[in-house]
Scaffold this active site. Structure first.
Site, PDB file in Angstrom:
ATOM      1  N   GLY B  15     -31.244 -68.154  12.362  1.00 38.64           N
ATOM      2  CA  GLY B  15     -32.239 -68.292  13.428  1.00 38.64           C
ATOM      3  C   GLY B  15     -33.542 -67.562  13.118  1.00 38.64           C
ATOM      4  CB  ILE B  17     -34.871 -62.544  15.421  1.00 40.35           C
ATOM      5  CG1 ILE B  17     -36.048 -62.813  16.380  1.00 40.35           C
ATOM      6  CG2 ILE B  17     -34.718 -61.053  15.165  1.00 40.35           C
ATOM      7  CD1 ILE B  17     -35.850 -62.295  17.785  1.00 40.35           C
ATOM      8  CG  ASN B  41     -32.146 -72.801  18.789  1.00 40.64           C
ATOM      9  OD1 ASN B  41     -32.636 -73.916  18.909  1.00 40.64           O
ATOM     10  ND2 ASN B  41     -32.781 -71.699  19.143  1.00 40.64           N
ATOM     11  CG  ASP B  78     -18.718 -71.514  18.329  1.00 42.57           C
ATOM     12  OD1 ASP B  78     -18.991 -70.399  18.822  1.00 42.57           O
ATOM     13  OD2 ASP B  78     -18.828 -72.583  18.963  1.00 42.57           O
ATOM     14  CE  LYS B 108     -34.749 -68.352  20.855  1.00 42.79           C
ATOM     15  NZ  LYS B 108     -35.813 -68.004  19.941  1.00 42.79           N
ATOM     16  CB  SER B 148     -33.522 -58.957  25.481  1.00 46.03           C
ATOM     17  OG  SER B 148     -34.611 -59.420  26.231  1.00 46.03           O
ATOM     18  CE1 TYR B 172     -31.017 -63.936  25.947  1.00 49.60           C
ATOM     19  CE2 TYR B 172     -32.886 -62.926  27.075  1.00 49.60           C
ATOM     20  CZ  TYR B 172     -32.156 -63.139  25.911  1.00 49.60           C
ATOM     21  OH  TYR B 172     -32.560 -62.563  24.747  1.00 49.60           O
ATOM     22  CE  LYS B 176     -29.082 -61.219  24.264  1.00 53.53           C
ATOM     23  NZ  LYS B 176     -28.835 -61.136  22.821  1.00 53.53           N
ATOM     24  CG  PHE B 202     -40.660 -54.786  24.535  1.00 52.32           C
ATOM     25  CD1 PHE B 202     -39.616 -53.917  24.219  1.00 52.32           C
ATOM     26  CD2 PHE B 202     -41.171 -54.734  25.817  1.00 52.32           C
ATOM     27  CE1 PHE B 202     -39.109 -53.015  25.156  1.00 52.32           C
ATOM     28  CE2 PHE B 202     -40.681 -53.828  26.756  1.00 52.32           C
ATOM     29  CZ  PHE B 202     -39.649 -52.973  26.424  1.00 52.32           C
ATOM     30  NE  ARG B 257     -44.066 -60.955  29.883  1.00 55.39           N
ATOM     31  CZ  ARG B 257     -44.537 -60.710  31.113  1.00 55.39           C
ATOM     32  NH1 ARG B 257     -45.378 -59.718  31.328  1.00 55.39           N
ATOM     33  NH2 ARG B 257     -44.141 -61.445  32.147  1.00 55.39           N
TER      34      ARG B 257
HETATM   35  N1  LIG Z   1     -36.882 -64.530  20.321  1.00 55.58           N
HETATM   36  C1  LIG Z   1     -37.104 -63.650  21.275  1.00 55.58           C
HETATM   37  O1  LIG Z   1     -38.189 -63.649  21.885  1.00 55.58           O
HETATM   38  C2  LIG Z   1     -36.052 -62.611  21.623  1.00 55.58           C
HETATM   39  C3  LIG Z   1     -36.398 -61.549  22.462  1.00 55.58           C
HETATM   40  C4  LIG Z   1     -35.426 -60.608  22.784  1.00 55.58           C
HETATM   41  C5  LIG Z   1     -34.143 -60.729  22.264  1.00 55.58           C
HETATM   42  N2  LIG Z   1     -33.829 -61.788  21.470  1.00 55.58           N
HETATM   43  C6  LIG Z   1     -32.475 -61.885  20.943  1.00 55.58           C
HETATM   44  O2  LIG Z   1     -32.523 -61.956  19.553  1.00 55.58           O
HETATM   45  C7  LIG Z   1     -31.465 -62.754  19.058  1.00 55.58           C
HETATM   46  C8  LIG Z   1     -31.987 -63.818  18.124  1.00 55.58           C
HETATM   47  O3  LIG Z   1     -32.972 -64.601  18.783  1.00 55.58           O
HETATM   48  P1  LIG Z   1     -33.732 -65.733  17.999  1.00 55.58           P
HETATM   49  O4  LIG Z   1     -35.073 -65.847  18.648  1.00 55.58           O
HETATM   50  O5  LIG Z   1     -33.651 -65.514  16.556  1.00 55.58           O
HETATM   51  O6  LIG Z   1     -32.873 -67.007  18.430  1.00 55.58           O
HETATM   52  P2  LIG Z   1     -32.427 -68.255  17.513  1.00 55.58           P
HETATM   53  O7  LIG Z   1     -31.891 -69.273  18.447  1.00 55.58           O
HETATM   54  O8  LIG Z   1     -33.542 -68.658  16.608  1.00 55.58           O
HETATM   55  O9  LIG Z   1     -31.253 -67.644  16.620  1.00 55.58           O
HETATM   56  C9  LIG Z   1     -29.942 -67.533  17.083  1.00 55.58           C
HETATM   57  C10 LIG Z   1     -29.024 -67.957  15.965  1.00 55.58           C
HETATM   58  O10 LIG Z   1     -27.667 -67.794  16.383  1.00 55.58           O
HETATM   59  C11 LIG Z   1     -26.968 -68.999  16.130  1.00 55.58           C
HETATM   60  N3  LIG Z   1     -25.896 -69.099  17.151  1.00 55.58           N
HETATM   61  C12 LIG Z   1     -26.032 -69.209  18.493  1.00 55.58           C
HETATM   62  N4  LIG Z   1     -24.822 -69.273  19.081  1.00 55.58           N
HETATM   63  C13 LIG Z   1     -23.905 -69.184  18.081  1.00 55.58           C
HETATM   64  C14 LIG Z   1     -22.470 -69.187  18.045  1.00 55.58           C
HETATM   65  N5  LIG Z   1     -21.729 -69.313  19.168  1.00 55.58           N
HETATM   66  N6  LIG Z   1     -21.848 -69.074  16.857  1.00 55.58           N
HETATM   67  C15 LIG Z   1     -22.566 -68.959  15.720  1.00 55.58           C
HETATM   68  N7  LIG Z   1     -23.913 -68.942  15.691  1.00 55.58           N
HETATM   69  C16 LIG Z   1     -24.569 -69.065  16.866  1.00 55.58           C
HETATM   70  C17 LIG Z   1     -28.011 -70.105  16.226  1.00 55.58           C
HETATM   71  O11 LIG Z   1     -27.622 -71.268  15.540  1.00 55.58           O
HETATM   72  C18 LIG Z   1     -29.203 -69.423  15.594  1.00 55.58           C
HETATM   73  O12 LIG Z   1     -29.183 -69.562  14.191  1.00 55.58           O
HETATM   74  C19 LIG Z   1     -30.736 -63.274  20.274  1.00 55.58           C
HETATM   75  O13 LIG Z   1     -29.645 -62.440  20.541  1.00 55.58           O
HETATM   76  C20 LIG Z   1     -31.764 -63.159  21.366  1.00 55.58           C
HETATM   77  O14 LIG Z   1     -31.162 -63.032  22.620  1.00 55.58           O
HETATM   78  C21 LIG Z   1     -34.764 -62.719  21.122  1.00 55.58           C
END
Ligand SMILES: NC(=O)c1ccc[n+]([C@@H]2O[C@H](COP(=O)([O-])OP(=O)(O)OC[C@H]3O[C@@H](n4cnc5c(N)ncnc54)[C@H](O)[C@@H]3O)[C@@H](O)[C@H]2O)c1
Ligand SMILES: NC(=O)c1ccc[n+]([C@@H]2O[C@H](COP(=O)([O-])OP(=O)(O)OC[C@H]3O[C@@H](n4cnc5c(N)ncnc54)[C@H](O)[C@@H]3O)[C@@H](O)[C@H]2O)c1
Lengths: 382, 382
Positions: B15, B17, B41, B78, B108, B148, B172, B176, B202, B257
């Site tokens: 993903g 991050i 995703n 998964d 998310k 988060s 959500y 967290k 953030f 923000r």
């Molecule tokens: N992007 C933001 O603004 C933000 C802010 C605060 C916290 N976060 C947290 O950071 C983390 C990553 O966010 P992101 O923006 O990279 O999201 P993203 O959707 O790009 O990445 C999430 C990854 O996890 C994988 N995934 C989801 N459910 C799964 C499962 N059941 N089994 C295996 N893989 C699974 C998805 O395929 C994806 O590759 C999350 O925990 C999110 O809550 C994100």
């Protein structure tokens, strides 16, 4: 001809409280019972006796069909596994479906929960999420949930209203609080479909007056009443009874709890099943706990007597019931204990029609009833 | 000869991050990366590019072995299924084991979470419990968790310290918060074994300066920066940009923000892995949030810049970076939005050595960098 009974899935119906809930469901004439239980803290025997008690209560001219409707279908399964839950709902598709769920199965030992948090979260949270997921799949949207007064932690106000801040102080308490939050969110997501009631139990005591079913914990009981009752059978004589603190700000210095008869508690679930169908109770949401205002149909109620009893009062009541001369020693306070946990049950009285019919004497008598008849619990050889 | 790298399991490394975290782990020279991702995703392609970027950064005399150590082993699986997680740990038993976990995978989308709470609880809570359970089984006791800023809800104090009350206002956010509570309970249960750090992000922005990896959400982005960046490629032209309210008590009336560059955020995880080994940071627990005083080794940190930017400032920064002339309309406030969410990151600065090296201009440049190079994201045909 009586109208056909509605199928209620009671998770963990073989346990102490679940068996009494199953019994009250059957006695109501409205419901038949199916359960999923892994017997991790119970015996299948309890469920057979529930059916027997209910059948014995049938009128003399009851048909074979009437009797059969009181049999409890048992799925030996683990609710931490979605497949196991799925099996139950799948099996009932051809039997008129599950009308509603009473979700009772959980781990419940406060002390142990702090030592094994992962197991507790798995058994009490993952399992709840699994159950909701399968319910949604089979379009079953009615659920009554076994919550606990532990969600209040150390409350500021006695008696405790539902609007108190929820601030549990143990892993166990957090699993109950989180389950309520999850139920609330699920109800908020589809206000036209989901309806849920959380019942916050205070201190269940006693058993069905027949003495045929009762509390049969494995190992030394953690709770006062089952301990006193087992002591009267001669168990734990050497260890004796320890009372944790007699310098609390209560009438006799020992902790005060709100004991209610398990038959009253169980009947509260039958009341709640009926209440699920009403719209009015969900309109007037309790405020102050983060619950309410959303239009979702989740509501929580205290199930307690509204009258506290001290440890010493309970020892005295059990002495009268059993004739056993309890010796006790006063030891230091136990961390986490709060002086007084007495419910304000007026909301449940008013909105569910919940009442406590049994008094202290009957609680002690019926707690002892089961242990007297079955000193080794369900494993007693007759 | 360099010391062998430690194996880090990054859940959801494909993903947005996660891919940057994986990259920073590899670039650190300390860690190799294995991931489990179901690509719900994301795309496997992102992980290949992470390896490529890291390999390109090796010195000219790097060996084949050095290069190979930068390959990411991918388990398509998964994390809501325990077996799938188990497979990873089992496979690594013969490869020196997993040293620690960075748990990133989750759903998310705040809005969606209210509509599909069961899926969110399953993906974000059941999955976390599963992961902890398998970690315990394989005696892996180190974890860094993606939390988060949503755990704070509408905070009373700006900038927001970690000691603020946790009062999330969405499903959500509750997933967290609950995950943090669970981690804390697990750490408290075995203070000699478990160590966990929760990182409260953030607003992550930008991508690796190469433009090779980046944010590639499916459908219309819910967040401001990816939306602005995709708009500059010509997408969503008809719908235009909506700004929700310009009458907030902020300098220009639009919401503020705390944006930070995703490379800084990702590096914070490498900092946190190192910090897991220190005892001192766990002794001085943040108070006021129910966290602390227990002797357990869980600690939460804000990852933010400590400097807020308004919506209009971000639009202007993206205009400069992309040259795109954004048209926007001001519409009514969106329920749930709070005026200002700026972090107090001083605890992370002090205890983790966390710093933000990139400024606003670079965030906008690098947000655009990926979309400019890959207008259709990872599915762009070259
Ligand atoms: N992007 C933001 O603004 C933000 C802010 C605060 C916290 N976060 C947290 O950071 C983390 C990553 O966010 P992101 O923006 O990279 O999201 P993203 O959707 O790009 O990445 C999430 C990854 O996890 C994988 N995934 C989801 N459910 C799964 C499962 N059941 N089994 C295996 N893989 C699974 C998805 O395929 C994806 O590759 C999350 O925990 C999110 O809550 C994100
Ligand atoms: N007894 C009390 O004082 C008290 C007070 C407040 C709330 N509660 C709640 O009431 C409920 C019932 O308590 P009880 O005293 O009857 O406990 P109990 O242990 O007697 O009954 C629980 C039943 O659930 C079953 N079970 C547990 N985990 C299971 C799983 N994963 N899959 C299938 N079955 C499983 C057990 O085998 C048992 O039959 C629990 O939710 C408990 O938290 C109890």
């Amino acid at each position: 001809m009586p109208s056909p009974r509605k199928n209620i899935l009671v998770t963990g119906a073989a346990g102490y409280i679940g068996s009494h809930i199953a019994l009250c469901c059957l006695l109501s004439g409205e419901y038949s019972v199916v359960t999923i239980d892994n017997f991790s803290n119970s015996f299948p025997e309890g469920l057979k006796r529930v059916t027997k008690i209910a059948q014995d209560a049938l009128p003399a001219d009851a048909t074979e069909e009437d009797k059969k409707a009181l049999e409890i279908e048992v799925f030996r399964g683990d609710i931490t596994l979605k497949e196991d839950i799925n099996q139950v709902f799948e099996a009932y598709k051809s039997k008129g479906g599950i009308w509603g769920v009473i979700h009772v199965a959980a781990h419940k030992a406060v002390g142990e929960s702090g030592e094994k948090p992962i197991q507790y979260y798995e058994n009490n949270i993952t399992a709840t999420i699994n159950l909701l997921s399968i319910m949604e799949k089979y379009e079953v949207y009615r659920i009554v949930y076994s919550s606990s007064a532990t969600v209040y932690g150390a409350p500021k106000q006695i008696p405790i209203p539902e609007t108190s801040v929820l601030a549990p102080e143990s892993v166990y308490g957090r699993t109950k609080h989180m389950s309520e939050l999850i139920l609330k969110d699920v109800c908020d997501s589809k206000p036209d479909l989901w309806r849920a009631i959380g019942l916050r139990y205070f201190n269940p005591a006693g058993s069905h007056p027949s003495g045929e079913i009762g509390e049969d914990p494995r190992g030394k009981p953690g709770n006062l009443l089952p301990l006193l009752s087992q002591m009267a059978t001669g168990k734990f004589a050497e260890e004796g009874l320890k009372i944790f603190g007699n310098d609390y700000p209560t009438p006799d210095g020992t902790c005060v709890r709100d004991y209610l008869h398990v038959m009253d508690l169980a009947q509260g679930h039958v009341d709640a099943l009926a209440a699920l169908l009403r719209d009015d109770i969900f309109q007037n949401q309790a405020s102050g706990t983060g619950f309410g205002g959303s239009g979702g149909k989740y509501k929580a109620y205290n199930l307690g007597k509204g009258k506290g009893m001290s440890v010493l009062q309970m020892v005295e009541a059990m002495r009268k019931a059993t004739g056993f001369d309890y010796k006790y020693t006063i030891v230091g306070r136990r961390t986490g204990d709060v002086p007084d946990l007495t419910a304000d049950p007026s909301l449940a009285n008013k909105e569910l029609g919940f009442t406590c019919k049994y008094g202290l004497e009957e609680m002690a008598r019926d707690q002892w009833g089961f242990n007297k008849k079955y000193p080794q619990g369900y494993e007693t050889k007759k």
